[in-house]
Each structure stands twice: as C-alpha cells, then as structure tokens.
Write an enzyme that holds these catalytic residues in place. Structure first.
Site, PDB file in Angstrom:
ATOM      1  N   ARG A 121       0.817  -1.243   0.000  1.00 37.42           N
ATOM      2  CA  ARG A 121       0.000   0.000   0.000  1.00 37.42           C
ATOM      3  C   ARG A 121       0.839   1.277   0.000  1.00 37.42           C
ATOM      4  NH1 ARG A 121      -2.743  -3.382   3.220  1.00 37.42           N
ATOM      5  NH2 ARG A 121      -4.540  -4.283   2.169  1.00 37.42           N
ATOM      6  N   LYS A 143       3.321  11.519 -11.468  1.00 39.70           N
ATOM      7  CA  LYS A 143       2.417  10.679 -12.266  1.00 39.70           C
ATOM      8  C   LYS A 143       3.141   9.376 -12.554  1.00 39.70           C
ATOM      9  CE  LYS A 143       0.296  13.609 -15.555  1.00 39.70           C
ATOM     10  NZ  LYS A 143      -0.281  13.547 -16.904  1.00 39.70           N
ATOM     11  N   GLU A 185      10.590  18.339 -26.189  1.00 33.81           N
ATOM     12  CA  GLU A 185       9.829  18.658 -24.966  1.00 33.81           C
ATOM     13  C   GLU A 185      10.412  19.896 -24.286  1.00 33.81           C
ATOM     14  OE1 GLU A 185       7.096  17.217 -23.666  1.00 33.81           O
ATOM     15  OE2 GLU A 185       6.980  15.221 -24.570  1.00 33.81           O
ATOM     16  N   LYS A 227       8.386  22.674 -14.857  1.00 34.83           N
ATOM     17  CA  LYS A 227       7.532  21.523 -14.543  1.00 34.83           C
ATOM     18  C   LYS A 227       7.211  21.508 -13.046  1.00 34.83           C
ATOM     19  CE  LYS A 227       5.668  17.266 -15.000  1.00 34.83           C
ATOM     20  NZ  LYS A 227       5.605  16.028 -15.719  1.00 34.83           N
ATOM     21  N   GLU A 237      -3.634  17.507 -11.862  1.00 34.34           N
ATOM     22  CA  GLU A 237      -4.178  17.652 -13.216  1.00 34.34           C
ATOM     23  C   GLU A 237      -5.455  18.475 -13.270  1.00 34.34           C
ATOM     24  OE1 GLU A 237      -3.408  15.706 -17.230  1.00 34.34           O
ATOM     25  OE2 GLU A 237      -2.351  15.651 -15.350  1.00 34.34           O
ATOM     26  N   ARG A 241      -2.132  22.535 -15.128  1.00 31.51           N
ATOM     27  CA  ARG A 241      -1.268  21.461 -15.607  1.00 31.51           C
ATOM     28  C   ARG A 241      -1.517  21.127 -17.082  1.00 31.51           C
ATOM     29  NH1 ARG A 241       0.989  16.794 -11.550  1.00 31.51           N
ATOM     30  NH2 ARG A 241       1.965  15.499 -13.076  1.00 31.51           N
ATOM     31  N   ASN A 245       0.358  20.056 -21.762  1.00 33.92           N
ATOM     32  CA  ASN A 245      -0.096  19.238 -22.898  1.00 33.92           C
ATOM     33  C   ASN A 245       0.035  19.951 -24.232  1.00 33.92           C
ATOM     34  OD1 ASN A 245      -0.778  16.830 -21.696  1.00 33.92           O
ATOM     35  ND2 ASN A 245      -2.769  17.605 -21.033  1.00 33.92           N
ATOM     36  N   HIS A 248       0.461  18.147 -27.511  1.00 33.24           N
ATOM     37  CA  HIS A 248       0.187  16.741 -27.231  1.00 33.24           C
ATOM     38  C   HIS A 248      -1.147  16.234 -27.778  1.00 33.24           C
ATOM     39  CE1 HIS A 248       3.766  17.040 -24.839  1.00 33.24           C
ATOM     40  NE2 HIS A 248       3.688  15.777 -24.459  1.00 33.24           N
ATOM     41  N   HIS A 252      -0.341  13.069 -29.631  1.00 31.43           N
ATOM     42  CA  HIS A 252      -0.857  11.754 -29.253  1.00 31.43           C
ATOM     43  C   HIS A 252      -1.614  11.109 -30.409  1.00 31.43           C
ATOM     44  CE1 HIS A 252      -0.700  12.802 -24.700  1.00 31.43           C
ATOM     45  NE2 HIS A 252       0.378  12.161 -25.084  1.00 31.43           N
ATOM     46  N   HIS A 265       8.021   9.843 -29.185  1.00 33.78           N
ATOM     47  CA  HIS A 265       7.036  10.727 -28.573  1.00 33.78           C
ATOM     48  C   HIS A 265       7.409  12.200 -28.829  1.00 33.78           C
ATOM     49  CE1 HIS A 265       4.241  12.396 -25.693  1.00 33.78           C
ATOM     50  NE2 HIS A 265       5.244  12.983 -25.066  1.00 33.78           N
TER      51      HIS A 265
HETATM   52  N1  LIG Z   1       5.071  10.440 -15.640  1.00 36.92           N
HETATM   53  C1  LIG Z   1       5.018  11.459 -16.449  1.00 36.92           C
HETATM   54  O1  LIG Z   1       4.643  12.567 -16.086  1.00 36.92           O
HETATM   55  C2  LIG Z   1       5.456  11.268 -17.878  1.00 36.92           C
HETATM   56  C3  LIG Z   1       5.665  12.374 -18.705  1.00 36.92           C
HETATM   57  C4  LIG Z   1       6.129  12.153 -19.996  1.00 36.92           C
HETATM   58  C5  LIG Z   1       6.382  10.872 -20.445  1.00 36.92           C
HETATM   59  N2  LIG Z   1       6.142   9.800 -19.630  1.00 36.92           N
HETATM   60  C6  LIG Z   1       6.422   8.433 -20.078  1.00 36.92           C
HETATM   61  O2  LIG Z   1       7.816   8.320 -20.300  1.00 36.92           O
HETATM   62  C7  LIG Z   1       8.054   7.280 -21.248  1.00 36.92           C
HETATM   63  C8  LIG Z   1       9.089   7.745 -22.239  1.00 36.92           C
HETATM   64  O3  LIG Z   1      10.278   8.020 -21.540  1.00 36.92           O
HETATM   65  P1  LIG Z   1      11.690   8.190 -22.267  1.00 36.92           P
HETATM   66  O4  LIG Z   1      11.535   9.096 -23.427  1.00 36.92           O
HETATM   67  O5  LIG Z   1      12.648   8.521 -21.211  1.00 36.92           O
HETATM   68  O6  LIG Z   1      11.925   6.771 -22.927  1.00 36.92           O
HETATM   69  P2  LIG Z   1      12.494   5.378 -22.350  1.00 36.92           P
HETATM   70  O7  LIG Z   1      12.376   5.290 -20.903  1.00 36.92           O
HETATM   71  O8  LIG Z   1      11.837   4.327 -23.166  1.00 36.92           O
HETATM   72  O9  LIG Z   1      14.029   5.456 -22.745  1.00 36.92           O
HETATM   73  C9  LIG Z   1      14.375   5.548 -24.111  1.00 36.92           C
HETATM   74  C10 LIG Z   1      15.471   4.553 -24.482  1.00 36.92           C
HETATM   75  O10 LIG Z   1      16.724   5.039 -24.024  1.00 36.92           O
HETATM   76  C11 LIG Z   1      17.395   4.040 -23.235  1.00 36.92           C
HETATM   77  N3  LIG Z   1      18.167   4.789 -22.259  1.00 36.92           N
HETATM   78  C12 LIG Z   1      17.725   5.402 -21.157  1.00 36.92           C
HETATM   79  N4  LIG Z   1      18.716   6.100 -20.580  1.00 36.92           N
HETATM   80  C13 LIG Z   1      19.816   5.919 -21.328  1.00 36.92           C
HETATM   81  C14 LIG Z   1      21.144   6.403 -21.263  1.00 36.92           C
HETATM   82  N5  LIG Z   1      21.534   7.265 -20.304  1.00 36.92           N
HETATM   83  N6  LIG Z   1      22.019   5.999 -22.207  1.00 36.92           N
HETATM   84  C15 LIG Z   1      21.630   5.172 -23.216  1.00 36.92           C
HETATM   85  N7  LIG Z   1      20.379   4.702 -23.343  1.00 36.92           N
HETATM   86  C16 LIG Z   1      19.488   5.071 -22.405  1.00 36.92           C
HETATM   87  C17 LIG Z   1      16.279   3.198 -22.698  1.00 36.92           C
HETATM   88  O11 LIG Z   1      16.747   1.906 -22.351  1.00 36.92           O
HETATM   89  C18 LIG Z   1      15.293   3.182 -23.858  1.00 36.92           C
HETATM   90  O12 LIG Z   1      15.660   2.236 -24.810  1.00 36.92           O
HETATM   91  C19 LIG Z   1       6.710   6.958 -21.863  1.00 36.92           C
HETATM   92  O13 LIG Z   1       6.277   5.722 -21.364  1.00 36.92           O
HETATM   93  C20 LIG Z   1       5.793   8.066 -21.383  1.00 36.92           C
HETATM   94  O14 LIG Z   1       4.467   7.643 -21.229  1.00 36.92           O
HETATM   95  C21 LIG Z   1       5.703   9.980 -18.357  1.00 36.92           C
HETATM   96 ZN   LIG Z   2       5.304  14.582 -23.698  1.00 34.97          ZN
END
Ligand SMILES: NC(=O)c1ccc[n+]([C@@H]2O[C@H](COP(=O)([O-])OP(=O)(O)OC[C@H]3O[C@@H](n4cnc5c(N)ncnc54)[C@H](O)[C@@H]3O)[C@@H](O)[C@H]2O)c1
Ligand SMILES: [Zn+2]
Length: 369
Positions: A121, A143, A185, A227, A237, A241, A245, A248, A252, A265
């Site tokens: 929990r 999030k 971004e 942020k 949200e 917030r 977006n 987006h 999306h 993305h």
């Molecule tokens: N929680 C939130 O507020 C929020 C906001 C935006 C996006 N997201 C989520 O984030 C995700 C995307 O995140 P991302 O863009 O970081 O992608 P990711 O986590 O998939 O990483 C991208 C790639 O880079 C590799 N990688 C990571 N760090 C590395 C490094 N230092 N050196 C070499 N390779 C490395 C990873 O293994 C992966 O293959 C999505 O699932 C999205 O939904 C969440």
């Molecule tokens: Zn985004």
C-alpha cells in the site's frame, strides 16, 4: 549543486541537479534518512552503462543493494512487469521501509513509481532519470503508471518521489534520436512559459549534449523548474497542468495513428507543436512571424518523420477518442506568443480538421525530399 523545491502539501521534495551527481546520490539518500538497504529498478541496457557506478557508490557508502531489471522498451511498460517487480520485492523480503531507486528513462521511472505506490500500500521511491525527457518531465510530478493493451498510460497512481537526482552527464550515452526527443519537450517549455529558454535552446541545441555542459545544465534546470512550478500549483491535473499538454493533442493522435512505432514521442510532439501554432494562427491568436519561428526552431532540432502516408481520418479518429475531446469541440492548448499559451475549451472540429489537412498537404514523401 542546484536545487529546485517542489513544495507540495504533505509530500514536499527537492530536485537536485549537478554534473556527476550519480556518485553523490548515496550520500544524499543517507542524509535524507533512507534505510540501509535499497532496491534499484532499471533495465539491462541502462544497468550496463550506468548501473555499476551507482551500485558501487551505494555499497561504498554502506548501503545493501538489490537490483530488479525489467526488459527494455515501452512494450514492457505493463501490469505484468509491475507484478514481476512486486513479486521480486516479496522474494527480497522488502519491508514497508524499503526505498526503490528508479534508474532509467520515463518507462522505468513510471513503473518504479507505480510499483512503489502500491507495494504494501505504498513505499518510498527516488528518481534518477537517465534520459533528457525523464530529467525535464517524467521524473517530476508524481504521475506513475503503465499501459494497457487498449491504450497508453491508462492505469496508474499519483505518487511523488522523495527526491529527483539529475545528472546531465548520464545523457552522454543517450542515442541522438532519444536526446532530440527530449529537446522537443524542452522547446515546449520555452513556448508555454519562457521566451529566453526558447532562444537558448534555439541557439545551442546543435552543440548538445557533449559540447556545452553548462548550457545543457541550464536548459535542464529551467525546464525542470517550470515543470516543478506547474505541478506544485496544480498537483492533480486541474486547469494549469493542462498547459504541459501543449503539442500533445495532435502529438498523441499522430502516435496512435502510426501505432507508436514510426516516430518517437518527442517527434510527435514536434509535429503537434507546429500544428497547434498553425491552428492558433488560423484562429487569429498568433502572429505569422511567431508561427514561422516556432516551426523553424522545431524543425532545426531534427527533421521530423514525414506524415505523407497518413490520411486525415486516421489522425482524427484517435483525437476523437482522446480524453480531451467532448462532442464536436476540442480542448486545445494554443500559443498566443512565444512564451505564452491559452487553453481553448471549444476549438471547433472543422478548424482542427482544416489545420491537419493543410499540414498533410505540405508533407513530402522522404524519397522525393
Ligand atoms: N510520468 C510522467 O509525467 C510522464 C511524462 C512524460 C512521459 N512519460 C512516459 O515516459 C516514457 C518515455 O520516456 P523516455 O523518453 O525517457 O523513454 P524510455 O524510458 O523508453 O528510454 C528511451 C530509451 O533510451 C534508453 N536509455 C535510457 N537512458 C539511457 C542512457 N543514459 N544511455 C543510453 N540509453 C538510455 C532506454 O533503455 C530506452 O531504450 C513513456 O512511457 C511516457 O508515457 C511519463
Ligand atoms: Zn510529452
């Protein structure tokens, strides 16, 4: 070391940023009162690059460590992976006092946060983001969640980390396309809030990440601060917030229309920001000169994958299924200047349609480019 406070009621925390911070992370955790054993959650690729450095310094500082490794990639951001993390925690006899340490991009960060939100929990977790996107966006704000077969990020929880430790040096191993994805971004923050940040990225992005560590740290700091400020003022949200977006709604839709495999993305958000600027201009809310500047700056970061093969319908369909769509009107975040956006609740479907159709007309097939 630079620090940004996230003063949320009940669960305030600090974001720390410094080149080489990874090696100092254990000391910071110790000073925060972390228990003597922690569990690092990551994936094999990131562990290979940066795992040893973190584990060595944790152990050197006196921590007992365990590692949970999730297979790499967005396709593993699933409830099954969460069950695997939780099962492993039980096997490790992790108690309610245990802290999880997310070492990775948004995928690892979102899953670690979600596992921490529900294990026994709720236990504590810390974010050590390793992608530019995670450092300026996903690691901040609490999030967490996973994808379901029927859609992205549909299951999750709000669960704030105890701290976010940002080491820009970790980005030196990031593939260029992933780094650029984060830059799109970063540009978003400039357009929604800060013309100075927009100009800074516009001027220096080509020299990043390796050739200008000071500028890179400054960009990350400015983005993370925006942020943090937005989520502090609007933790769960509400209205404010939504400005995050920007780009987006269209983005999306493009990701869904191309089944999440054709573009990153960030690239989808790049197209989305240009589309939002075009729409804003069409509605008389943005000057043509600003529209052009947004478009050229986004495109200068990296060429965006062509949309020449997509039809209007295939893009509009996911937009109508989007949470932000109600009836014949869409909620959009539209720029009114560089550094300023407005949330428009009743954008007409026909204006959206025309904007997308005109944009598709401009797309050329890569072979003819
Ligand atoms: N929680 C939130 O507020 C929020 C906001 C935006 C996006 N997201 C989520 O984030 C995700 C995307 O995140 P991302 O863009 O970081 O992608 P990711 O986590 O998939 O990483 C991208 C790639 O880079 C590799 N990688 C990571 N760090 C590395 C490094 N230092 N050196 C070499 N390779 C490395 C990873 O293994 C992966 O293959 C999505 O699932 C999205 O939904 C969440
Ligand atoms: Zn985004």
């Amino acid at each position: 070391m630079q620090t940004i406070q996230v003063p949320l009621t009940g669960n305030s925390y600090n974001i720390h940023l410094a080149e080489g911070l990874l090696s100092r992370a254990p000391r910071i955790l110790q000073e925060m009162g972390a228990p003597s054993s922690v569990v690092v959650v990551s994936n094999p690729a990131i562990l290979k690059l940066h795992g040893a450095a973190l584990l060595k310094s944790l152990e050197f500082t006196g921590f007992t460590t365990a590692v949970i490794s999730i297979p790499e990639g967005e396709i593993h951001k699933t409830l099954q992976s969460i069950e695997n993390i939780l099962t492993e925690l039980v096997r490790l006899r992790a108690s309610r006092k245990c802290w999880l340490v997310a070492l990775g991009g948004g995928v690892i960060g979102d899953m670690t946060g979600f596992a921490a939100a529900i294990y026994l929990r709720g236990i504590a977790h810390v974010q050590i983001p390793t992608t530019l996107l995670a450092q300026i966006d996903s690691a901040i704000g609490g999030k967490t969640g996973v994808n379901l077969t029927v859609g992205k990020n549909l299951a999750g929880a709000f669960h704030q980390p105890r701290t976010v430790l940002i080491d820009p040096h970790l980005l030196s191993t990031l593939p260029r396309r992933e780094f650029n994805s984060g830059l799109f971004e970063a540009i978003k923050y400039g357009i929604i809030r800060d013309p100075g940040l927009f100009t800074l990225i516009d001027k220096h992005h080509a020299a990043l990440p390796e050739n200008n560590p000071e500028i890179l740290a400054k960009i990350i700091y400015e983005c993370a601060a925006i942020k943090a400020d937005v989520v502090t003022r609007d933790e769960k949200e509400g209205h404010l917030r939504m400005i995050l977006n920007f780009g987006h709604t269209f983005g999306h839709a493009l990701e869904a229309a191309t089944r999440y495999s054709y573009m990153t993305h960030g690239e989808a958000v790049g197209h989305g920001m240009i589309l939002a600027a075009n729409l804003s201009c069409k509605l008389g809310m943005l000057r043509e000169a600003d529209r052009r500047k947004i478009e050229s700056t986004v495109k200068a970061i990296a060429p965006l994958p062509s949309l020449h093969h997509l039809s209007l319908d295939v893009i509009l369909e996911p937009m109508q299924a989007d949470k932000k769509f109600s009836g014949a009107r869409f909620r959009t975040v539209l720029p009114t200047a560089i550094g300023q956006v407005e949330i428009v609740e009743d954008t007409s479907k026909s204006a959206m349609q025309d904007t997308v159709a005109e944009y598709l007309d401009q797309q050329v097939s890569p072979e003819n480019n």
